[in-house]
Design an enzyme around this catalytic site. Structure first.
Site, PDB file in Angstrom:
ATOM      1  N   LYS A   1       0.898  -1.176   0.000  1.00 18.32           N
ATOM      2  CA  LYS A   1       0.000   0.000   0.000  1.00 18.32           C
ATOM      3  C   LYS A   1       0.922   1.207   0.000  1.00 18.32           C
ATOM      4  O   LYS A   1       1.395   1.647   1.048  1.00 18.32           O
ATOM      5  CB  LYS A   1      -0.873  -0.033   1.250  1.00 18.32           C
ATOM      6  CG  LYS A   1      -2.218   0.674   1.130  1.00 18.32           C
ATOM      7  CD  LYS A   1      -2.136   2.118   0.723  1.00 18.32           C
ATOM      8  CE  LYS A   1      -1.850   3.063   1.840  1.00 18.32           C
ATOM      9  NZ  LYS A   1      -1.583   4.441   1.387  1.00 18.32           N
TER      10      LYS A   1
ATOM     11  N   GLU B   1       8.860   1.381  11.259  1.00 19.80           N
ATOM     12  CA  GLU B   1       9.956   2.344  11.143  1.00 19.80           C
ATOM     13  C   GLU B   1       9.282   3.704  11.237  1.00 19.80           C
ATOM     14  O   GLU B   1       8.641   4.149  10.288  1.00 19.80           O
ATOM     15  CB  GLU B   1      10.656   2.104   9.796  1.00 19.80           C
ATOM     16  CG  GLU B   1      12.093   2.508   9.817  1.00 19.80           C
ATOM     17  CD  GLU B   1      12.283   3.850   9.192  1.00 19.80           C
ATOM     18  OE1 GLU B   1      12.170   4.850   9.954  1.00 19.80           O
ATOM     19  OE2 GLU B   1      12.487   3.902   7.979  1.00 19.80           O
TER      20      GLU B   1
ATOM     21  N   CYS C   1      13.249  10.592   7.991  1.00 24.13           N
ATOM     22  CA  CYS C   1      13.129  10.336   9.426  1.00 24.13           C
ATOM     23  C   CYS C   1      14.493  10.295  10.106  1.00 24.13           C
ATOM     24  O   CYS C   1      14.570  10.317  11.326  1.00 24.13           O
ATOM     25  CB  CYS C   1      12.329   9.073   9.687  1.00 24.13           C
ATOM     26  SG  CYS C   1      12.796   7.760   8.588  1.00 24.13           S
TER      27      CYS C   1
ATOM     28  N   GLU D   1       9.144  16.164  15.314  1.00 16.72           N
ATOM     29  CA  GLU D   1       9.873  15.933  14.071  1.00 16.72           C
ATOM     30  C   GLU D   1       9.488  17.037  13.075  1.00 16.72           C
ATOM     31  O   GLU D   1       8.311  17.220  12.771  1.00 16.72           O
ATOM     32  CB  GLU D   1       9.488  14.557  13.523  1.00 16.72           C
ATOM     33  CG  GLU D   1      10.414  14.083  12.445  1.00 16.72           C
ATOM     34  CD  GLU D   1      10.087  12.649  12.009  1.00 16.72           C
ATOM     35  OE1 GLU D   1       8.923  12.236  12.094  1.00 16.72           O
ATOM     36  OE2 GLU D   1      11.023  11.964  11.562  1.00 16.72           O
TER      37      GLU D   1
HETATM   38  P1  ADP Z   1       3.291  10.775   6.624  1.00 15.74           P
HETATM   39  O1  ADP Z   1       2.865  11.791   7.613  1.00 15.74           O
HETATM   40  O2  ADP Z   1       4.747  10.640   6.474  1.00 15.74           O
HETATM   41  O3  ADP Z   1       2.545  10.821   5.328  1.00 15.74           O
HETATM   42  P2  ADP Z   1       1.618   8.570   7.369  1.00 15.74           P
HETATM   43  O4  ADP Z   1       1.817   7.645   8.513  1.00 15.74           O
HETATM   44  O5  ADP Z   1       0.399   9.418   7.353  1.00 15.74           O
HETATM   45  O6  ADP Z   1       2.965   9.399   7.303  1.00 15.74           O
HETATM   46  O7  ADP Z   1       1.648   7.780   5.992  1.00 15.74           O
HETATM   47  C1  ADP Z   1       2.506   6.692   5.720  1.00 15.74           C
HETATM   48  C2  ADP Z   1       1.697   5.610   5.005  1.00 15.74           C
HETATM   49  O8  ADP Z   1       0.649   5.175   5.867  1.00 15.74           O
HETATM   50  C3  ADP Z   1       1.019   6.095   3.715  1.00 15.74           C
HETATM   51  O9  ADP Z   1       1.010   5.036   2.769  1.00 15.74           O
HETATM   52  C4  ADP Z   1      -0.402   6.368   4.184  1.00 15.74           C
HETATM   53  O10 ADP Z   1      -1.342   6.274   3.138  1.00 15.74           O
HETATM   54  C5  ADP Z   1      -0.592   5.249   5.185  1.00 15.74           C
HETATM   55  N1  ADP Z   1      -1.646   5.478   6.187  1.00 15.74           N
HETATM   56  C6  ADP Z   1      -2.067   6.668   6.694  1.00 15.74           C
HETATM   57  N2  ADP Z   1      -3.043   6.445   7.600  1.00 15.74           N
HETATM   58  C7  ADP Z   1      -3.244   5.092   7.669  1.00 15.74           C
HETATM   59  C8  ADP Z   1      -4.108   4.240   8.423  1.00 15.74           C
HETATM   60  N3  ADP Z   1      -4.976   4.711   9.323  1.00 15.74           N
HETATM   61  N4  ADP Z   1      -4.008   2.905   8.225  1.00 15.74           N
HETATM   62  C9  ADP Z   1      -3.121   2.405   7.346  1.00 15.74           C
HETATM   63  N5  ADP Z   1      -2.290   3.147   6.620  1.00 15.74           N
HETATM   64  C10 ADP Z   1      -2.338   4.478   6.770  1.00 15.74           C
END
Ligand code: ADP
Length: 442
Positions: free
Chosen positions: A125, A200, A234, A331
């Site tokens: 994903k 991570e 990160c 961060e």
């Molecule tokens: P960032 O702030 O770096 O975008 P996120 O944690 O929001 O970090 O996003 C990292 C990944 O996690 C992306 O692929 C995002 O689509 C996915 N993501 C965000 N929210 C969820 C969730 N509730 N469940 C699963 N995946 C998620």
């Protein structure tokens, strides 16, 4: 095409899986330029950096193509004479890999390559902000002959896909790179089906510069760790801690170097700083900078949106930063370097460890004694001594404390995709043979 069919892939020999991975690596390297261009278009990082990421991302596939053949077991001396104990490592099963936008290729290959090498199949994903690089990499995996169903990419609502992956009993492992909040949710969700989880998550990297540092080495290293990918990694230095004796000299030279960085379109000649990923990222950086200014910090260079508009932000250095400011606690994920002053080594270690994060830390000193002492005292998964870039496919990457679980890269990166099983075999010792043997010996 049967999704989640992990049988066919896991039943190949390690040598066969290795060949497919090697072919995938070769194809990615053959398309290095195009993949880099695609990445710059959708993510914004300068082309040179994007092409560099393609090579770095591909290196994990090459490494794990080799490592696939080295999933060794063990034979353990049993506690009884008529028992034998064998340890066998087998693929864990279907893996759900959720990846971020800051390294649109490398964060995928770092997970998918060891998973495939071990015989697992993967559902990726990717971030909704960088889907094209992910699809291009998956297309090349098909061209490499990796069978349909082994590498899958799912696009759509992050929450729906995340929930489906976490809820499925067929998915035996979740591997995630991204924000700490989402990581915690995935970890909690995975408890329902007792999945293995690798995370991570966010960092708050200290970059410590001692009075005895080589100034040029410290400048070069700090610039590299802070401003790569416009501060959106990160492992980026989040706090630059500088000892009082070298403070003014370092702050002046550092701000001058930062001021001269060329900002612009990632395809532009000589550009080293691209845009930030979106408006939310710019707003966050602005809030942090304003918070620091309102509490007494001084802007040495930058400190505002760039005149290019859109999501460009000026490379920034801020001095007189205190540990209670947002710049120190959270961060930043942007091109802002906060400088904090310290007096003693003990104070620096205390300041550096005063966070729930524990991913990367950097130390600049010419003292060998201090290098070891400080590196060991820092509560971080990765420590760079006189070095700003420390990530490589041959070393285990990962955090301690709330920065994550598990390791990616190196031989250790295989463990997360393997189940360790034992076979204890009971057999009857053939007394007569034993007797004859002993008889012959006499
Ligand atoms: P960032 O702030 O770096 O975008 P996120 O944690 O929001 O970090 O996003 C990292 C990944 O996690 C992306 O692929 C995002 O689509 C996915 N993501 C965000 N929210 C969820 C969730 N509730 N469940 C699963 N995946 C998620």
């Amino acid at each position: 095409m049967e999704l989640f069919n992990d049988e066919a892939w896991s039943k190949l020999t390690a040598a066969e899986r290795s060949k497919y991975l090697r072919k995938w690596f070769d194809l990615i390297m053959a398309h290095k330029e195009e993949l880099g261009q695609l990445m710059t278009l959708e993510q914004g990082k300068p082309l040179k950096e994007a092409i560099g990421e393609v090579s770095y991302g591909a290196s994990f596939i090459e490494f794990y193509a080799e490592e696939a053949k080295r999933v060794y077991g063990d034979i353990i001396p049993a506690t009884l004479p008529d028992r034998r104990l064998f340890v066998l490592k087998q693929p864990i099963g279907v893996v759900g890999a959720i990846t971020p936008w800051n390294f649109p290729l490398a964060m995928i290959t770092r997970k998918v390559a060891p998973a495939l090498a071990c015989g697992c199949t993967v559902v990726i994903k990717p971030s909704e902000l960088t889907p094209l690089t992910a699809l291009a990499a998956a297309e090349l995996s098909i061209q490499a002959g990796i069978p349909p169903g082994a590498v899958n990419v799912v696009m759509g609502s992050a929450i729906d896909i995340g929930d489906a992956l976490v809820a499925s009993p067929k998915v035996r492992k979740i591997t995630f790179t991204g924000s700490t909040n989402v990581g915690k949710k995935l970890m909690a969700g995975s408890a329902k089906t007792v999945k293995k989880v690798s995370l991570e998550l966010g960092g708050n990297a200290p970059c410590i510069i001692f009075d005895d540092a080589d100034l040029d080495v410290a400048l070069k290293g700090t610039l590299a760790t802070k401003f790569r990918n416009s501060g959106q990694t990160c492992v980026c230095a989040n706090r630059v801690l500088v000892q009082e004796g070298i403070f003014d000299k370092f702050a002046n030279a550092f701000s001058k170097a930062v001021e001269s960085m060329k900002v612009g379109d990632g395809f532009g000649e000589g550009v080293v700083q691209g845009p930030l990923i979106n408006d939310a990222a710019v707003n966050k950086v602005e809030t942090f900078v304003q918070d620091a200014i309102s509490k007494g910090a001084k802007v040495l260079t930058g400190g505002k949106k760039h005149s290019l508009g859109m999501t460009f932000y000026e490379p920034t250095v801020i001095s007189d930063v205190k540990s209670e400011m947002l710049l120190s606690r959270e961060e930043i994920f942007g091109p802002v370097a906060p400088i904090l002053k310290f007096k003693t080594e003990e104070e620096a270690i205390h300041m550096a460890n005063d966070t729930n994060a524990g991913l990367a830390a950097y130390v600049f000193t010419t003292s060998i004694q201090r290098s070891w002492r400080v590196a060991e005292a820092l509560e971080y998964g990765l420590v760079g001594v006189n070095e700003g870039l420390i990530s490589t496919e041959v070393a285990p990457f990962g955090g301690v404390k709330q920065s994550g679980l598990g390791r990616e890269g190196s031989k250790y990166g295989m463990d997360d995709y393997l189940e360790v099983r034992i076979f204890q075999i009971f057999f009857r010792i053939y007394e007569k043979i034993k007797y004859i043997c002993l008889g012959n010996m006499s």
